[in-house]
Design a protein around this motif. Structure first.
Motif, PDB file in Angstrom:
ATOM      1  N   ASN A  92       9.077 -17.440  22.287  1.00 49.71           N
ATOM      2  CA  ASN A  92       7.857 -17.409  23.087  1.00 49.71           C
ATOM      3  C   ASN A  92       8.092 -17.009  24.536  1.00 49.71           C
ATOM      4  N   HIS A  93       9.118 -17.550  25.171  1.00 50.33           N
ATOM      5  CA  HIS A  93       9.413 -17.177  26.546  1.00 50.33           C
ATOM      6  C   HIS A  93       9.792 -15.704  26.622  1.00 50.33           C
ATOM      7  N   GLY A  94      10.580 -15.240  25.662  1.00 53.57           N
ATOM      8  CA  GLY A  94      10.964 -13.834  25.655  1.00 53.57           C
ATOM      9  C   GLY A  94       9.763 -12.923  25.527  1.00 53.57           C
ATOM     10  N   GLU A 104      11.189 -13.225  13.006  1.00 51.19           N
ATOM     11  CA  GLU A 104      10.727 -11.844  13.126  1.00 51.19           C
ATOM     12  C   GLU A 104       9.331 -11.762  13.708  1.00 51.19           C
ATOM     13  N   SER A 105       8.508 -12.773  13.464  1.00 51.41           N
ATOM     14  CA  SER A 105       7.149 -12.779  13.993  1.00 51.41           C
ATOM     15  C   SER A 105       7.136 -12.733  15.516  1.00 51.41           C
ATOM     16  N   LYS A 106       8.222 -13.213  16.149  1.00 54.19           N
ATOM     17  CA  LYS A 106       8.315 -13.189  17.609  1.00 54.19           C
ATOM     18  C   LYS A 106       9.134 -11.998  18.103  1.00 54.19           C
ATOM     19  N   THR A 107      10.263 -11.714  17.456  1.00 56.21           N
ATOM     20  CA  THR A 107      11.108 -10.616  17.927  1.00 56.21           C
ATOM     21  C   THR A 107      10.407  -9.265  17.799  1.00 56.21           C
ATOM     22  N   ASN A 166       2.511 -18.143  17.851  1.00 58.79           N
ATOM     23  CA  ASN A 166       3.386 -17.020  17.498  1.00 58.79           C
ATOM     24  C   ASN A 166       4.261 -17.356  16.298  1.00 58.79           C
ATOM     25  N   SER A 167       3.664 -17.309  15.139  1.00 58.01           N
ATOM     26  CA  SER A 167       4.447 -17.519  13.929  1.00 58.01           C
ATOM     27  C   SER A 167       3.762 -16.809  12.775  1.00 58.01           C
ATOM     28  N   ALA A 168       4.539 -16.564  11.730  1.00 57.42           N
ATOM     29  CA  ALA A 168       3.948 -16.043  10.495  1.00 57.42           C
ATOM     30  C   ALA A 168       3.329 -17.229   9.793  1.00 57.42           C
TER      31      ALA A 168
END
Length: 302
Positions: free
Chosen positions: A74-76, A100-103, A294-296
């Motif tokens: 999340n911070h990224g 992967e949902s965040k990257t 932020n997640s699948a």
């Protein structure tokens, strides 16, 4: 050395970041016959509260040639989004198992993504060693400008629901909880952590930040192995109440939000509601912060 963050810095941050972030709404409702306020921070740009601290920090001081950071996700994503808004190149280090949902979204926001190490602390060490001349490393939570930026969410709660007597927030490294504590005056900050990610709870018990193990379904967002020194200094107060919830409880709370409101949040964001549903929060009118989405996400119920 711990740097003191005056509460007035939150007001200054609110004015500074206003053009770049959303003022997220509150929802007054009743759950199981009791009144509550929900802060819908999962509607923030980038999908979490983290954008507030990232924007505030990047608007302070000299403009860097590049911003470098490390994150569980999340911070990224917030730094990548903030850097894009401000026209600054960004590099984000994440653990190898970051979701992967965040990257995927970090790269879509225009940042360079580097996977390194098994946990957040591994990625942070690599990121710090990679910072070059004219570049700036932006910590995820242990920084006064980041904490002041996160505190703007608490200031919105007080402005929109001044009658709340406690604010429930999920805790990883402690930046959101610390900023909230600065912003809400004499109200109680209820710092909620999974049993398997309890860096603040362990620090409060020990009287100082200590290293802890990380094992939770919410680890990608709350997986700090050690609470930040500055967040700890702010939260080590009689106005802070530390509460732990199980993974089963926070997943049930996640499903509850979907079933009752069709609100889809990531597991970490459901932790504060889990504490309230388990009757671990002595408050007449709590504000429950839904801090990220932020997640699948899929419901565990049929």
């Amino acid at each position: 050395m711990t740097t003191f963050v005056p509460a007035a810095e939150v007001a200054a941050a609110a004015a500074r970041i206003r053009p770049h972030v959303r003022r997220t709404p509150v929802l007054r409702t009743s759950l199981r016959g009791r009144p509550v306020v929900l802060k819908l921070e999962h509607l923030q740009l980038s999908g979490s509260f983290k954008l507030r601290g990232a924007v505030n920090a990047l608007l302070r001081g000299e403009r860097p040639a590049r911003v470098v950071t490390a994150s569980g996700g999340n911070h990224g994503l917030a730094v990548a989004t903030a850097a894009g808004l401000l026209g600054i190149p960004a590099t984000v280090y994440v653990p190898e198992l970051a979701p992967e949902s965040k990257t995927r979204r970090i790269e879509a926001a225009g940042a360079k993504l580097v996977r390194h190490g098994a946990v957040y602390s591994d990625a942070a060490k690599a990121a710090l060693s990679a910072v070059g001349a004219g570049e700036r490393y932006l910590p995820a939570y242990d920084h006064p400008d980041v904490i002041a930026g996160q505190g703007t969410m608490g200031a919105e709660i007080v402005a929109d629901a001044p009658d709340v007597d406690a604010v429930l927030v999920a805790v990883g490294g402690g930046g959101l909880a610390a900023g909230t504590a600065l912003a809400i005056g004499d109200r109680t900050t209820v710092a909620v952590e999974p049993e398997g990610c309890h860096a603040l709870h362990a620090a409060l018990a020990a009287g100082r930040p200590v290293d802890t193990a990380v094992d939770s379904v919410a680890a990608s967002a709350l997986g700090a192995t050690r609470v930040g020194d500055l967040p700890f200094a702010i939260l080590n107060s009689p106005r802070t109440r530390s509460v732990l919830v199980s993974d089963a409880e926070l997943l049930a709370a996640q499903d509850f939000l979907w079933e009752e409101f069709r609100i889809a949040v990531e597991p970490a964001a459901a932790a504060p509601l889990a504490a309230w549903l388990a009757d671990r929060v002595p408050a007449q009118l709590p504000c429950i912060v839904l801090c990220g989405a932020n997640s699948a996400w899929t419901a565990a119920v049929s």
